[in-house]
Design a protein around this motif. Structure first.
Motif, PDB file in Angstrom:
ATOM      1  N   ARG A  19       5.264   8.008   1.182  1.00  0.00           N
ATOM      2  CA  ARG A  19       4.244   7.702   0.300  1.00  0.00           C
ATOM      3  C   ARG A  19       4.552   6.111   0.195  1.00  0.00           C
ATOM      4  O   ARG A  19       5.874   5.537   0.509  1.00  0.00           O
ATOM      5  N   ARG A  22       0.498   2.091  -4.496  1.00  0.00           N
ATOM      6  CA  ARG A  22      -1.050   1.790  -4.553  1.00  0.00           C
ATOM      7  C   ARG A  22      -1.190   0.402  -4.416  1.00  0.00           C
ATOM      8  O   ARG A  22      -0.448  -0.776  -5.055  1.00  0.00           O
ATOM      9  N   LYS A  23      -2.081  -0.079  -3.778  1.00  0.00           N
ATOM     10  CA  LYS A  23      -2.461  -1.621  -3.711  1.00  0.00           C
ATOM     11  C   LYS A  23      -3.973  -1.747  -4.120  1.00  0.00           C
ATOM     12  O   LYS A  23      -4.719  -1.075  -3.592  1.00  0.00           O
ATOM     13  N   LEU A  26      -9.111  -0.322  -6.223  1.00  0.00           N
ATOM     14  CA  LEU A  26      -9.657   0.798  -5.862  1.00  0.00           C
ATOM     15  C   LEU A  26      -8.482   1.817  -5.794  1.00  0.00           C
ATOM     16  O   LEU A  26      -8.790   3.060  -6.317  1.00  0.00           O
ATOM     17  N   GLN A  27      -7.529   1.569  -5.211  1.00  0.00           N
ATOM     18  CA  GLN A  27      -6.367   2.764  -5.232  1.00  0.00           C
ATOM     19  C   GLN A  27      -5.788   2.792  -6.699  1.00  0.00           C
ATOM     20  O   GLN A  27      -5.609   3.900  -6.970  1.00  0.00           O
ATOM     21  N   THR A  28      -5.654   1.796  -7.434  1.00  0.00           N
ATOM     22  CA  THR A  28      -5.047   2.045  -8.499  1.00  0.00           C
ATOM     23  C   THR A  28      -5.892   2.737  -9.842  1.00  0.00           C
ATOM     24  O   THR A  28      -5.458   3.485 -10.444  1.00  0.00           O
ATOM     25  N   LEU A  31      -9.272   5.941  -7.177  1.00  0.00           N
ATOM     26  CA  LEU A  31      -8.663   6.955  -6.342  1.00  0.00           C
ATOM     27  C   LEU A  31      -7.635   7.884  -7.142  1.00  0.00           C
ATOM     28  O   LEU A  31      -7.482   8.957  -6.705  1.00  0.00           O
ATOM     29  N   HIS A  32      -7.157   6.909  -8.327  1.00  0.00           N
ATOM     30  CA  HIS A  32      -6.096   7.773  -8.952  1.00  0.00           C
ATOM     31  C   HIS A  32      -6.733   8.940  -9.786  1.00  0.00           C
ATOM     32  O   HIS A  32      -6.053  10.124 -10.020  1.00  0.00           O
ATOM     33  N   LEU A  36      -5.693  11.235  -5.291  1.00  0.00           N
ATOM     34  CA  LEU A  36      -5.434  10.934  -3.918  1.00  0.00           C
ATOM     35  C   LEU A  36      -4.370   9.598  -4.019  1.00  0.00           C
ATOM     36  O   LEU A  36      -4.518   8.891  -4.824  1.00  0.00           O
ATOM     37  N   PHE A  37      -3.432   9.882  -2.954  1.00  0.00           N
ATOM     38  CA  PHE A  37      -2.115   9.067  -3.051  1.00  0.00           C
ATOM     39  C   PHE A  37      -2.033   8.377  -1.669  1.00  0.00           C
ATOM     40  O   PHE A  37      -2.445   9.044  -0.536  1.00  0.00           O
ATOM     41  N   PRO A  38      -1.761   7.178  -1.636  1.00  0.00           N
ATOM     42  CA  PRO A  38      -1.624   6.376  -0.324  1.00  0.00           C
ATOM     43  C   PRO A  38      -0.540   6.754   0.354  1.00  0.00           C
ATOM     44  O   PRO A  38       0.693   7.037  -0.141  1.00  0.00           O
ATOM     45  N   LEU A  49      -5.178   8.335   2.878  1.00  0.00           N
ATOM     46  CA  LEU A  49      -5.126   8.943   1.471  1.00  0.00           C
ATOM     47  C   LEU A  49      -4.812  10.334   1.755  1.00  0.00           C
ATOM     48  O   LEU A  49      -5.453  11.104   2.554  1.00  0.00           O
TER      49      LEU A  49
END
Length: 72
Positions: A19, A22-23, A26-28, A31-32, A36-38, A49
């Motif tokens: 894991r 998040r960056k 979009l991810q923070t 996608l949260h 979905l997790f990076p 993801l």
């Protein structure tokens, strides 16, 4: 796949994935909400993801200072 089993890399198929933090917005923010997790592959360094949360390994930051006990 269980919570403790890391996902396979979609590019190279390696199981050596971890894991990552998040960056970006979009991810923070986006996608949260989709769960979905990076993840990052150790072999090919691809970020992908996945729905599995896994364990986020946090890197310890050091200041470079060495703390030794006082000499008596």
């Amino acid at each position: 796949m269980s919570e403790s089993t890391p996902p396979l890399c979609p590019r190279c198929g390696s199981a050596r994935t971890a894991r990552t933090k998040r960056k970006g917005l979009l991810q923070t923010l986006v996608l949260h909400h989709f769960g979905l997790f990076p993840w990052e592959c150790s072999g090919c360094r691809r970020i992908f993801l996945f729905k599995n949360r896994g364990k986020l390994k946090r890197r310890r930051r050091t200041t470079g200072e060495v703390h030794l006990p006082p000499v008596k």
